[in-house]
Write a protein that holds these residues in place. Structure first.
Motif, PDB file in Angstrom:
ATOM      1  N   CYS A   1       0.819  -1.215   0.000  1.00 12.26           N
ATOM      2  CA  CYS A   1       0.000   0.000   0.000  1.00 12.26           C
ATOM      3  C   CYS A   1       0.853   1.266   0.000  1.00 12.26           C
ATOM      4  CB  CYS A   1      -0.928   0.016   1.215  1.00 12.26           C
ATOM      5  SG  CYS A   1      -2.326  -1.129   1.085  1.00 12.26           S
ATOM      6  N   LEU A   2       2.079   1.153   0.486  1.00  8.00           N
ATOM      7  CA  LEU A   2       2.988   2.309   0.525  1.00  8.00           C
ATOM      8  C   LEU A   2       3.906   2.357  -0.701  1.00  8.00           C
ATOM      9  CD1 LEU A   2       4.087   2.135   4.276  1.00  8.00           C
ATOM     10  CD2 LEU A   2       2.279   3.552   3.274  1.00  8.00           C
ATOM     11  N   GLY A   3       3.747   1.382  -1.594  1.00  7.24           N
ATOM     12  CA  GLY A   3       4.667   1.300  -2.726  1.00  7.24           C
ATOM     13  C   GLY A   3       5.977   0.642  -2.347  1.00  7.24           C
ATOM     14  N   ALA A   4       6.037   0.095  -1.115  1.00  6.73           N
ATOM     15  CA  ALA A   4       7.224  -0.651  -0.686  1.00  6.73           C
ATOM     16  C   ALA A   4       7.126  -2.086  -1.200  1.00  6.73           C
ATOM     17  CB  ALA A   4       7.356  -0.611   0.831  1.00  6.73           C
ATOM     18  N   ILE A   5       8.188  -2.872  -0.989  1.00 10.58           N
ATOM     19  CA  ILE A   5       8.283  -4.205  -1.608  1.00 10.58           C
ATOM     20  C   ILE A   5       8.476  -5.258  -0.528  1.00 10.58           C
ATOM     21  CG2 ILE A   5       9.572  -5.625  -3.242  1.00 10.58           C
ATOM     22  CD1 ILE A   5      10.580  -2.839  -4.405  1.00 10.58           C
ATOM     23  N   PRO A   6       7.480  -6.121  -0.300  1.00 12.40           N
ATOM     24  CA  PRO A   6       7.671  -7.202   0.675  1.00 12.40           C
ATOM     25  C   PRO A   6       8.660  -8.244   0.165  1.00 12.40           C
ATOM     26  CG  PRO A   6       5.532  -7.400  -0.401  1.00 12.40           C
ATOM     27  CD  PRO A   6       6.119  -6.112  -0.875  1.00 12.40           C
ATOM     28  N   VAL A   7       9.500  -8.720   1.098  1.00  9.07           N
ATOM     29  CA  VAL A   7      10.481  -9.764   0.788  1.00  9.07           C
ATOM     30  C   VAL A   7      10.294 -10.879   1.813  1.00  9.07           C
ATOM     31  CG1 VAL A   7      12.912 -10.322   0.451  1.00  9.07           C
ATOM     32  CG2 VAL A   7      12.089  -8.012  -0.052  1.00  9.07           C
ATOM     33  N   PRO A   8       9.480 -11.896   1.522  1.00  9.51           N
ATOM     34  CA  PRO A   8       9.298 -12.990   2.478  1.00  9.51           C
ATOM     35  C   PRO A   8      10.543 -13.875   2.544  1.00  9.51           C
ATOM     36  CG  PRO A   8       7.986 -13.368   0.497  1.00  9.51           C
ATOM     37  CD  PRO A   8       8.630 -12.045   0.319  1.00  9.51           C
ATOM     38  N   LEU A   9      10.921 -14.280   3.766  1.00 14.88           N
ATOM     39  CA  LEU A   9      12.082 -15.138   3.982  1.00 14.88           C
ATOM     40  C   LEU A   9      11.632 -16.489   4.529  1.00 14.88           C
ATOM     41  CD1 LEU A   9      14.562 -12.624   5.702  1.00 14.88           C
ATOM     42  CD2 LEU A   9      14.188 -13.026   3.266  1.00 14.88           C
ATOM     43  N   TYR A  10      12.407 -17.521   4.246  1.00 10.97           N
ATOM     44  CA  TYR A  10      12.080 -18.855   4.747  1.00 10.97           C
ATOM     45  C   TYR A  10      12.245 -18.903   6.257  1.00 10.97           C
ATOM     46  CZ  TYR A  10      11.682 -20.701   0.051  1.00 10.97           C
ATOM     47  OH  TYR A  10      11.258 -20.938  -1.233  1.00 10.97           O
ATOM     48  N   GLN A  11      11.190 -19.302   6.955  1.00  8.61           N
ATOM     49  CA  GLN A  11      11.206 -19.275   8.407  1.00  8.61           C
ATOM     50  C   GLN A  11      12.145 -20.311   9.012  1.00  8.61           C
ATOM     51  OE1 GLN A  11       8.732 -20.321   6.546  1.00  8.61           O
ATOM     52  NE2 GLN A  11       7.938 -22.264   7.304  1.00  8.61           N
ATOM     53  N   ASP A  12      12.481 -21.377   8.256  1.00  7.20           N
ATOM     54  CA  ASP A  12      13.376 -22.390   8.808  1.00  7.20           C
ATOM     55  C   ASP A  12      14.836 -22.140   8.446  1.00  7.20           C
ATOM     56  OD1 ASP A  12      13.074 -22.916   6.123  1.00  7.20           O
ATOM     57  OD2 ASP A  12      12.892 -25.092   6.352  1.00  7.20           O
ATOM     58  N   ALA A  13      15.115 -21.031   7.768  1.00  2.23           N
ATOM     59  CA  ALA A  13      16.506 -20.694   7.442  1.00  2.23           C
ATOM     60  C   ALA A  13      17.243 -20.292   8.715  1.00  2.23           C
ATOM     61  CB  ALA A  13      16.553 -19.558   6.425  1.00  2.23           C
ATOM     62  N   VAL A  14      18.510 -20.670   8.808  1.00  5.15           N
ATOM     63  CA  VAL A  14      19.315 -20.258   9.952  1.00  5.15           C
ATOM     64  C   VAL A  14      19.686 -18.788   9.780  1.00  5.15           C
ATOM     65  CG1 VAL A  14      20.194 -22.583  10.380  1.00  5.15           C
ATOM     66  CG2 VAL A  14      21.446 -21.054   8.850  1.00  5.15           C
ATOM     67  N   ALA A  15      20.125 -18.180  10.869  1.00  6.55           N
ATOM     68  CA  ALA A  15      20.392 -16.742  10.868  1.00  6.55           C
ATOM     69  C   ALA A  15      21.387 -16.341   9.784  1.00  6.55           C
ATOM     70  CB  ALA A  15      20.895 -16.314  12.245  1.00  6.55           C
ATOM     71  N   ASP A  16      22.443 -17.124   9.608  1.00 13.21           N
ATOM     72  CA  ASP A  16      23.471 -16.758   8.626  1.00 13.21           C
ATOM     73  C   ASP A  16      22.912 -16.701   7.207  1.00 13.21           C
ATOM     74  OD1 ASP A  16      25.441 -16.420  10.494  1.00 13.21           O
ATOM     75  OD2 ASP A  16      26.261 -18.439  10.284  1.00 13.21           O
ATOM     76  N   GLU A  17      21.955 -17.584   6.886  1.00 14.06           N
ATOM     77  CA  GLU A  17      21.355 -17.578   5.551  1.00 14.06           C
ATOM     78  C   GLU A  17      20.557 -16.299   5.326  1.00 14.06           C
ATOM     79  OE1 GLU A  17      19.351 -21.242   4.185  1.00 14.06           O
ATOM     80  OE2 GLU A  17      20.177 -22.169   5.973  1.00 14.06           O
ATOM     81  N   MET A  18      19.913 -15.823   6.386  1.00 15.54           N
ATOM     82  CA  MET A  18      19.106 -14.616   6.263  1.00 15.54           C
ATOM     83  C   MET A  18      19.969 -13.369   6.081  1.00 15.54           C
ATOM     84  SD  MET A  18      16.087 -15.252   9.040  1.00 15.54           S
ATOM     85  CE  MET A  18      14.929 -16.611   8.869  1.00 15.54           C
ATOM     86  N   THR A  19      21.195 -13.429   6.582  1.00 16.63           N
ATOM     87  CA  THR A  19      22.080 -12.259   6.516  1.00 16.63           C
ATOM     88  C   THR A  19      22.267 -11.781   5.092  1.00 16.63           C
ATOM     89  OG1 THR A  19      23.251 -13.058   8.469  1.00 16.63           O
ATOM     90  CG2 THR A  19      24.339 -11.351   7.180  1.00 16.63           C
ATOM     91  N   PHE A  20      22.507 -12.722   4.172  1.00 19.40           N
ATOM     92  CA  PHE A  20      22.753 -12.341   2.780  1.00 19.40           C
ATOM     93  C   PHE A  20      21.574 -11.560   2.206  1.00 19.40           C
ATOM     94  CE2 PHE A  20      22.069 -13.139  -1.738  1.00 19.40           C
ATOM     95  CZ  PHE A  20      23.240 -12.588  -2.262  1.00 19.40           C
ATOM     96  N   VAL A  21      20.342 -12.050   2.449  1.00 16.07           N
ATOM     97  CA  VAL A  21      19.161 -11.386   1.900  1.00 16.07           C
ATOM     98  C   VAL A  21      18.981 -10.005   2.530  1.00 16.07           C
ATOM     99  CG1 VAL A  21      16.661 -11.508   1.666  1.00 16.07           C
ATOM    100  CG2 VAL A  21      18.039 -13.577   1.385  1.00 16.07           C
ATOM    101  N   LEU A  22      19.122  -9.919   3.842  1.00 19.81           N
ATOM    102  CA  LEU A  22      18.958  -8.634   4.529  1.00 19.81           C
ATOM    103  C   LEU A  22      19.966  -7.600   4.038  1.00 19.81           C
ATOM    104  CD1 LEU A  22      18.389  -9.969   8.163  1.00 19.81           C
ATOM    105  CD2 LEU A  22      16.652  -9.063   6.618  1.00 19.81           C
TER     106      LEU A  22
END
Length: 653
Positions: free
Chosen positions: A85-106
């Motif tokens: 609604c704000l023109g922003a872009i949702p980026v869903p992440l896999y909930q079972d990913a470990v923290a280090d995997e999420m770092t790259f996407v963030l």
């Protein structure tokens, strides 16, 4: 004069349209403490507006990425809607990913605001926050366990709504103005590929691409706002996102959120979805549970089930397809089977009301596919990917075959390159890979066709046949065709086999790694009084090897009847001492095999298989759930399997 369509062309416009047209109708249900709670379209739209204002107060700008992490929860879905609604872009992440995997996407998406489900996901964000300096706000849904957290970046869902209400009082027209500024060609969402090779890439998809594909299938299947869908797969997977988010907002049906991943089968029976989607691994697990229950049933029930299933395999799919060649006597017997076996079985699976069911994500074994259709479930294959907004090919009612994925959908053009690769053009194609113009350019041919990376061909009926991933299809040393996924899927039809990795490219024969299904084989062992102490111990038992060898030899007999695949019979196999796991980088988060990585990691086992050794010692590094690293060692037995004689070619008179 052609009248222009007045249909909404962005997700915020769709949401507001449904709130006006279907205000009191159920939009979202969630099971909480055993009770289904319902939100109407009017309630969803009102809360999304408040969340959007709250995100605006956190400084979320148009074009900014907002990460969403967790299971299928209504508030996470509403967070995605609010960002759009704000023109922003949702980026869903896999909930079972470990923290280090999420770092790259963030880091790659430069995420400043993250909406998480609970303490588990929040802990991951806090763990990596020092490596992600852009993170400025962490919004959480479930407050349990967070009483003593005092990080100033933390914000509860209620606090976000309060900020939104205050923002609206100051700037009452802000959210409406920002929604009005969104165009159909703007980015709607970004999904990171699971990364079977190399780092994940952010796939950028527009409102136009996603909504166009959803509308094509709405027309194709006659979907209405009366459908019920169960949202139980990872929201970060484009398949689940298309079915329970994009199509939900396009068609206006009801999405149901299970209480937890452990209650999905119960919740599915509660809801009785009419429109269902499952990757092959879910269908394999469901079939395994059915077979386990039948193993425990009495002799009469097993006899009845076996007789009924033989009849279903012979005539069930033809009856489902309204084939007039099925005789009256067979129809009467099938009707009796439906009353005694197929109907109760569909009810047990939660599929009594399913009108349309799709499977996708990877190739499904023909035996598994036929099983579901034979008991009266209208399961169909579709073909697509994240980059194509899912829908490229879909099977039409009455034209469903186990060896094709259907003809191209409306608007899709397909061609097959000289090397067998499928290439296409579609309105649903992605805008590009985020900040990766080289990869975007490489994904297209010089004349603008998208490289799918899959090998296949269009048959005489215009239906697409997928052989395998183009990079995985090879030849044996004698130049016979080697399609590993085809062999693997045949083996995975057996309830005792959970995962398979076949090897044979440029080799004289085919060998395989096998993962047993701990639940199915454990149940089998317990009924025979066979003691075991965990997966590794059970996998090494002589009796289990004999059980799996029988499965392999049954598949070999089946392959022998196919002239193209007869040379690909499995000559030797071993049962791995551990389950292949995404946390160990052996599978993607959508549980696709990382074939090249496995071949390298277990190279000593591959060499032992093809060298004809009887056993091989190996030590393997594993990652535990708490992040610790350990090692598992085993002396793995290598077993030979009987190879069946190929069927002689029949002479044409």
């Amino acid at each position: 004069m052609v009248q222009e369509s007045t249909d909404p062309v962005t997700f915020p416009a769709l949401l507001m349209h449904h709130a006006q047209a279907r205000g009191p109708r159920p939009a979202i249900r969630e099971k909480d403490l055993g009770i289904w709670q319902t939100l109407t379209w009017a309630q969803v739209a009102a809360e999304v507006r408040r969340v959007a204002a709250g995100l605006a107060d956190l400084g979320v700008a148009a074009g900014e990425h907002v990460a969403v992490v967790g299971e299928n929860r209504p508030r996470l879905y509403m967070a995605m809607m609010a960002a759009q609604c704000l023109g922003a872009i949702p980026v869903p992440l896999y909930q079972d990913a470990v923290a280090d995997e999420m770092t790259f996407v963030l880091q790659d998406a430069q995420v400043g605001v993250v909406v998480v489900e609970d303490q588990e996901q929040l802990d991951k964000m806090l763990e990596v926050s020092d490596r992600c300096p852009a993170l400025r706000a962490l919004v959480f849904d479930d407050p349990r366990g967070l009483r003593h957290y005092d990080d100033p970046r933390l914000l509860s869902w209620g606090a976000l709504l309060a900020r939104g209400d205050e923002r609206t009082r100051r700037q009452p027209d802000e959210v409406d103005a920002r929604m009005a500024a969104i165009r159909s060609e703007d980015t709607a969402a970004m999904f990171y590929t699971s990364g079977t090779t190399g780092k994940p890439k952010g796939v950028v998809l527009s409102h136009l691409a996603l909504i166009d594909r959803a509308r094509v299938i709405e027309r194709f299947e006659g979907l209405t706002d009366r459908e019920d869908v169960l949202a139980y797969l990872p929201p970060a997977w484009i398949g689940q996102n298309m079915f329970s988010y994009t199509q939900f907002l396009t068609t206006g049906f009801t999405v149901n959120h299970p209480e937890s991943p452990d209650t999905v089968s119960i919740d599915m029976r509660d809801i009785g979805p009419t429109y269902y989607f499952a990757p092959p691994r879910v269908l394999e697990d469901l079939l395994t549970r059915v077979m386990i229950r039948m193993e425990d049933a009495g002799r009469v029930k097993r006899w009845l089930f076996d007789r009924a299933m033989r009849l279903a395999r012979r005539v069930g799919t033809r009856i489902l397809d309204a084939d007039g060649t099925v005789g009256v006597w067979d129809r009467c017997k099938y009707a009796l089977g439906n009353a005694l076996v197929y109907g109760p079985l569909r009810n047990t699976l939660g599929m009594s009301r399913v009108r349309v069911a799709y499977t996708a994500g990877e190739a499904i074994g023909p035996d598994l596919f036929v099983f579901y259709r034979s008991i009266g479930i209208n399961l169909k294959q579709l073909y697509g990917s994240t980059e194509t907004s899912v829908f490229v090919c879909v099977q039409a009612n009455g034209q469903v075959r186990d060896d094709t994925v259907g003809p191209p959908c409306d608007g899709v053009e397909i061609r097959v390159a000289a090397n067998g690769e499928i290439q296409l053009r579609s309105p649903g194609l992605f805008t590009g890979y985020y900040q990766n113009p080289e990869a975007t350019e490489a994904s297209y041919t010089d004349d603008g066709w998208y490289h799918t990376g899959d090998a296949g061909y269009l048959d005489a009926d215009g239906q697409l046949k997928i052989i395998d991933r183009a990079k995985d299809v090879g030849r044996l040393a004698d130049d016979s065709l080697f399609a590993p996924k085809y062999i693997e899927n045949k083996l995975k039809f057996f309830p005792f086999i959970k995962e398979v990795v076949a090897f044979g490219a440029d080799r004289p024969e085919v060998c395989a790694f096998i993962n047993i299904d701990l639940e199915a084989v454990g149940n089998w062992a317990e009924r025979r009084g066979l003691p075991y102490a965990g997966y590794t111990d059970l996998a090494s038992k002589d009796e289990v090897y004999a059980l799996i060898r029988d499965c392999v030899e049954q598949v070999n007999r089946d392959l022998a009847q196919d002239p193209k695949m007869a040379a690909s019979q499995v000559v030797r196999f071993l049962i791995l001492h551990k389950e292949l796991d995404p946390d160990d980088d052996e599978l993607t988060r959508t549980r696709k095999v990382r074939r090249a990585f496995i071949a390298q990691k277990y190279g000593v086992l591959v060499d032992a298989l093809f060298a004809g050794l009887s056993s091989q010692y190996i030590e393997t590094e594993v990652k535990f759930e708490d992040g610790r690293i350990g090692r598992i060692a085993a002396d793995l037995r290598i077993e030979s399997a009987a190879v069946a004689k190929p069927e002689p070619l029949k002479k044409v008179a």
